[in-house]
Design a protein around this motif. Structure first.
Motif, short mmCIF file in Angstrom:
data_model
loop_
_atom_site.label_atom_id
_atom_site.label_comp_id
_atom_site.label_asym_id
_atom_site.label_seq_id
_atom_site.Cartn_x
_atom_site.Cartn_y
_atom_site.Cartn_z
N CYS A 116 0.83 -1.21 0.00
CA CYS A 116 0.00 0.00 0.00
C CYS A 116 0.86 1.25 0.00
CB CYS A 116 -0.94 0.01 1.20
SG CYS A 116 -2.26 -1.21 1.08
N PHE A 117 1.91 1.25 0.78
CA PHE A 117 2.78 2.42 0.83
C PHE A 117 3.47 2.64 -0.51
CE2 PHE A 117 6.87 4.46 1.54
CZ PHE A 117 6.44 5.65 2.09
N LEU A 118 4.09 1.59 -1.05
CA LEU A 118 4.81 1.74 -2.33
C LEU A 118 3.87 2.07 -3.48
CD1 LEU A 118 7.44 -1.14 -2.17
CD2 LEU A 118 7.80 1.32 -1.83
N TRP A 119 2.70 1.48 -3.48
CA TRP A 119 1.72 1.71 -4.54
C TRP A 119 1.36 3.19 -4.62
CZ3 TRP A 119 -3.65 -1.14 -4.43
CH2 TRP A 119 -4.43 -0.75 -5.51
N VAL A 165 -1.20 7.18 3.05
CA VAL A 165 -1.63 7.17 4.44
C VAL A 165 -2.57 6.00 4.72
CG1 VAL A 165 -2.89 8.53 6.19
CG2 VAL A 165 -1.27 9.65 4.67
N LYS A 166 -3.19 5.46 3.66
CA LYS A 166 -4.09 4.31 3.85
C LYS A 166 -3.36 3.10 4.43
CE LYS A 166 -3.77 1.90 -0.53
NZ LYS A 166 -4.43 1.51 -1.75
N ALA A 167 -2.05 3.09 4.35
CA ALA A 167 -1.27 1.97 4.89
C ALA A 167 -1.10 2.08 6.41
CB ALA A 167 0.10 1.91 4.22
N LEU A 168 -1.17 3.28 6.95
CA LEU A 168 -0.89 3.48 8.36
C LEU A 168 -1.85 2.76 9.32
CD1 LEU A 168 0.29 7.20 8.41
CD2 LEU A 168 1.66 5.11 8.35
N PRO A 169 -3.15 2.67 9.03
CA PRO A 169 -4.02 1.92 9.96
C PRO A 169 -3.62 0.46 10.13
CG PRO A 169 -5.35 3.31 8.55
CD PRO A 169 -3.94 3.38 8.02
N LEU A 170 -2.84 -0.08 9.21
CA LEU A 170 -2.37 -1.46 9.37
C LEU A 170 -1.40 -1.60 10.54
CD1 LEU A 170 -1.90 -2.46 5.64
CD2 LEU A 170 -3.44 -3.54 7.28
N LEU A 171 -0.88 -0.48 11.02
CA LEU A 171 0.01 -0.52 12.17
C LEU A 171 -0.76 -0.68 13.49
CD1 LEU A 171 2.50 2.33 11.17
CD2 LEU A 171 2.87 -0.14 11.04
N LEU A 172 -2.06 -0.37 13.50
CA LEU A 172 -2.85 -0.46 14.73
C LEU A 172 -2.87 -1.86 15.34
CD1 LEU A 172 -5.87 1.85 13.81
CD2 LEU A 172 -4.02 2.34 15.42
N PRO A 173 -3.14 -2.91 14.57
CA PRO A 173 -3.18 -4.23 15.19
C PRO A 173 -1.80 -4.87 15.39
CG PRO A 173 -3.83 -4.39 12.90
CD PRO A 173 -3.64 -2.94 13.20
N LEU A 207 5.00 3.67 -6.81
CA LEU A 207 4.73 2.89 -8.01
C LEU A 207 3.71 3.53 -8.94
CD1 LEU A 207 4.64 -0.70 -6.47
CD2 LEU A 207 6.44 0.32 -7.87
N ALA A 208 2.59 3.98 -8.39
CA ALA A 208 1.54 4.54 -9.24
C ALA A 208 0.70 5.56 -8.47
CB ALA A 208 0.65 3.42 -9.76
N PRO A 209 1.31 6.65 -8.03
CA PRO A 209 0.50 7.66 -7.33
C PRO A 209 -0.50 8.30 -8.29
CG PRO A 209 2.70 8.50 -7.74
CD PRO A 209 2.70 7.06 -8.17
N LEU A 210 -1.66 8.67 -7.75
CA LEU A 210 -2.68 9.30 -8.60
C LEU A 210 -2.18 10.62 -9.17
CD1 LEU A 210 -5.98 8.54 -6.67
CD2 LEU A 210 -5.14 7.50 -8.76
N LEU A 249 -1.35 12.03 -0.97
CA LEU A 249 -1.19 11.49 0.38
C LEU A 249 -1.96 10.18 0.58
CD1 LEU A 249 -1.42 14.72 2.53
CD2 LEU A 249 0.60 13.40 1.94
N LEU A 250 -2.32 9.51 -0.51
CA LEU A 250 -3.05 8.25 -0.37
C LEU A 250 -2.23 7.15 0.29
CD1 LEU A 250 -5.23 7.92 -3.58
CD2 LEU A 250 -5.98 8.14 -1.23
#
Length: 122
Positions: free
Chosen positions: A30-33, A48-56, A37-40, A45-46
């Protein structure tokens, strides 16, 4: 002839390690994407969608059954996003989305397996 049967402790360890590996792979994807790799668009700042994966992550590292239970529902956010982008995007973006779907299914399956194997006996 020797058989390699897995006992419950081996399955618990396998499911725990597989869940962790899948979460970390999804985090990196998610971070690299979105960042490289393919930012819009440049400066998006998309990632950031990877950061909630750090919660669990702390609960997964400690082997807390409750964390695995809610992670199995929480990971569906990435599954849904991957399905939607896999349906609507084309080219390399579609393959990135399909990788996101595969990794989210991987995490879901092993998190459910861990939660099931570590439940208290009836």
């Amino acid at each position: 002839m020797m058989t390699a049967a897995l006992n419950t402790n081996d399955l618990v360890r396998l499911s725990r390690n597989s869940t962790l590996a899948g979460m970390l792979a999804l985090l990196v994807l998610c971070f690299l994407w979105e960042a490289w790799l393919a930012p819009l668009r440049p400066g998006s700042l998309l990632w950031v969608k990877a950061l909630p994966l750090l919660l669990p992550l702390p609960g997964v590292l400690r082997g807390r059954r409750y964390t695995y239970q809610w992670l199995s529902m929480f990971i569906l956010i990435w599954f849904i996003e991957g399905v939607m982008r896999g349906w609507s995007d084309s080219g390399a973006l579609r393959y990135l989305a399909l990788m996101e779907v595969a990794l989210s299914v991987w995490v879901f399956c092993f998190a459910v397996l861990y939660a099931r194997l570590t439940r208290a006996p009836a």
